[in-house]
Enzyme design. Structure first.
Site, mmCIF file in Angstrom:
data_model
loop_
_atom_site.group_PDB
_atom_site.id
_atom_site.type_symbol
_atom_site.label_atom_id
_atom_site.label_comp_id
_atom_site.label_asym_id
_atom_site.label_seq_id
_atom_site.Cartn_x
_atom_site.Cartn_y
_atom_site.Cartn_z
ATOM 1 N N ASP A 100 -11.424 13.465 -10.127
ATOM 2 C CA ASP A 100 -10.996 12.362 -10.173
ATOM 3 C C ASP A 100 -11.454 11.490 -8.883
ATOM 4 O O ASP A 100 -11.734 10.375 -8.970
ATOM 5 C CB ASP A 100 -9.592 11.868 -10.719
ATOM 6 C CG ASP A 100 -9.486 10.799 -11.288
ATOM 7 O OD1 ASP A 100 -10.362 10.643 -12.445
ATOM 8 O OD2 ASP A 100 -8.920 9.825 -11.015
ATOM 9 N N THR A 125 -18.257 -1.602 -21.790
ATOM 10 C CA THR A 125 -17.666 -0.571 -20.743
ATOM 11 C C THR A 125 -17.003 0.706 -21.451
ATOM 12 O O THR A 125 -16.788 1.713 -20.808
ATOM 13 C CB THR A 125 -17.092 -1.035 -19.518
ATOM 14 O OG1 THR A 125 -16.929 -0.127 -18.643
ATOM 15 C CG2 THR A 125 -15.665 -1.535 -20.035
#
Ligand code: NAG
Ligand code: NAG
Ligand code: NAG
Length: 510
Positions: free
Chosen positions: A374, A500
């Site tokens: 991440d 998005t």
């Protein structure tokens, strides 16, 4: 696209092969074609697996808890996974799923919820999902809906949702509150709003106006965006086009000059060039701002780790100093440069976009699970002692090893493939998909992972974000799927542009 993973989690050819590969023979082209069809089918299998688990254990709630076979309502309980899955199900040709979702959307009451509403998340998932479903089902997928009236209902419900949310823009400046109470028409009392959450509304709200003929939604979102396009004070724009992270809701002035493409800032830059794709006439200024930002990024933010000078990531900058770290979220950046590069015919942007794509691939192929972390860093002074060996080899150390089913790396592989036609990017997307399927899959769906560099990804986190359906499954599928009207095209020929959350909306032809 959105904010970084919560701390709690951290703790735990288009160009067709023929143009791109003029030397390969016919048999090889055919071989590749059936190979990519098989891969597309394998992604559909994974989508269906997750959909079946969601329907069995979680529907009509927002998301499946794929370890316990429970459910959550993190997105106001309106069935986020169903709405987010719609455009992917359409593109995969899953008629039954599409009709189930159309039926669901017709029953949602967007004026009711027990929890705080995020203007941004609601816009990109629900509003984007419904508008995209409408555009696809009124266009290339027109024959899928059993009840055409329910397609019209998508737009009615999108308008209903817009009407529920629009009071958020009723502030001194027109910069909205993000966290709102739709029952009391209240807000969380924030004095500032973030760059990405302010600057990632304009595509969906403009589309809503263009489809309904009611200009209010476009005006509200474009007024908010105007402060981002003309940033004040000048300290908010330390490099041309690159702006700070927070905007004062009362005045529209930036409150800082912290610059990055990371979560919190990311999709503001993404939408600048996508608005130009949507309508080059109305959004020429947005394009000019994106070009400035892109040029400044190449000049000031590109970074190469000491042990691996072949790799490129984007650093962040604040008041004269750089932070050498990046995020999975940031990896949409390669796709953004590739889209801008092909639309504007700028080979320098395409080349730089491919460098960013290679850097993000390196975060995937360096770990034990072959899934990227991440977040990571490459500051030689901050290498954790237990990661020295890993850092020397990989060029980075892991600052959060979680994987919460994010799409950005595969998303940028998709743009790289569509713009260059090179098979390597399909191979990388396939490798990522196979790794996710092998590591995150449960009996009912896909779970987030605690540590991509531990055997089996560490422990499984009991959540399946709705964007698994909207994004991971979609980009993994369409990179192998045949050319179609909604695919990204080279040059200025796009008929659709992806929000998005990976929901394709039809561009406005002028
Ligand atoms: C929203 O406002 C209503 C009415 O004032 C209140 O009852 C409710 O608790 C609030 N919701 C949240 C999530 O704060
Ligand atoms: C791993 O990533 C690097 C950097 O993008 C790339 O050059 C290399 O080919 C990748 N390796 C594999 C096995 O895909
Ligand atoms: C995904 O996982 C399932 C279950 O283990 C397996 O049957 C399937 O072949 C896998 N797909 C790919 C492409 O690896």
């Amino acid at each position: 696209m959105r904010v970084p993973a919560p701390l709690s989690l951290v703790a735990l050819g288009l160009v067709g092969s023929t143009v791109a590969h003029p030397l390969i023979d016919h048999e090889e082209v055919l071989g590749r074609k059936s190979d990519s069809q098989e891969k597309a089918e394998a992604v559909k299998e994974a989508f269906q697996h997750a959909w079946d688990g969601y329907m069995k254990y979680a529907y009509p709630h927002d998301e499946l808890h794929p370890v316990s076979n429970g459910y959550g309502d993190s997105r106001n309980g309106w069935g986020a996974s169903a709405v987010d899955a719609l455009s992917t199900a359409i593109i995969m040709g899953k008629t039954d799923v599409v009709n189930t979702i159309l039926d669901h959307v017709s029953k949602v009451d967007y004026s009711q919820t027990d929890s705080e509403v995020s203007l941004f998340e609601t816009t990109i998932r629900y509003l984007g999902g419904m508008l995209s479903g409408y555009d696809l089902l009124k266009g290339p997928a027109a024959r899928m809906a059993h009840n055409p009236g329910l397609v019209d209902t998508l737009l009615v419900q999108a308008k209903n949702l817009g009407d529920v949310l629009k009071f958020a823009f009723d502030t001194g400046s027109g910069v909205p509150y993000n966290n709102i109470n739709i029952t009391s028409k209240g807000n969380d009392g924030s004095s500032a709003n973030g760059l990405a959450v302010t600057g990632t509304l304009v595509l969906e709200w403009t589309r809503l106006s263009d489809l309904t003929g009611d200009d209010e939604y476009a005006s509200l979102s474009q007024k908010a965006e105007s402060y981002l396009l003309n940033p004040k004070p000048s300290s908010a724009e330390p490099f041309p086009g690159l702006v700070g992270s927070n905007i004062d809701i009362a005045t529209g002035k930036f409150t800082d000059g912290h610059v990055s493409w990371d979560g919190g800032d990311d999709s503001f830059y993404e939408y600048l060039i996508k608005m130009f794709v949507y309508d080059p006439t109305r959004f020429a200024l947005y394009k000019d701002r994106w070009v400035l930002a892109a040029e400044s990024t190449i000049e000031h933010l590109q970074a190469h780790p000491e042990p691996r000078p072949d790799l490129t990531w984007l650093a962040s900058y604040d008041s004269g100093s750089y932070s050498l770290n990046s995020q999975h979220l940031t990896c949409f950046d390669g796709g953004s440069f590739l889209l801008g590069g092909t639309v504007l015919n700028r080979q320098d942007f395409i080349d730089f976009g491919l460098e960013l794509v290679h850097g993000c691939e390196a975060t995937y192929n360096s770990t034990l699970t072959k899934i990227g972390p991440d977040s990571w860093g490459w500051d030689p002074k901050q290498v954790p002692s237990d990661q020295k060996e890993f850092y020397e080899k990989a060029g980075f150390y892991i600052t959060s090893g979680a994987y919460i089913l994010r799409p950005e790396v595969i998303e940028s592989f998709y743009y790289a493939y569509r713009v260059t036609g090179k098979e390597i990017y399909r191979d990388w997307a396939w490798n990522a998909f196979v790794a996710i399927n092998a590591t995150a899959r449960t009996d009912s769906g896909f779970a987030a992972l605690s540590d991509v560099n531990a055997p089996n990804g560490g422990s499984k986190y009991d959540n399946q974000e709705s964007f698994l359906f909207a994004e991971v499954m979609k980009y993994s599928y369409i990179i192998h799927a045949e050319d179609a009207e909604w695919q990204v095209q080279t040059g200025g020929k796009n008929n659709f542009v992806f929000n998005t959350e990976a929901h394709p909306v039809r561009v406005q032809h002028t």
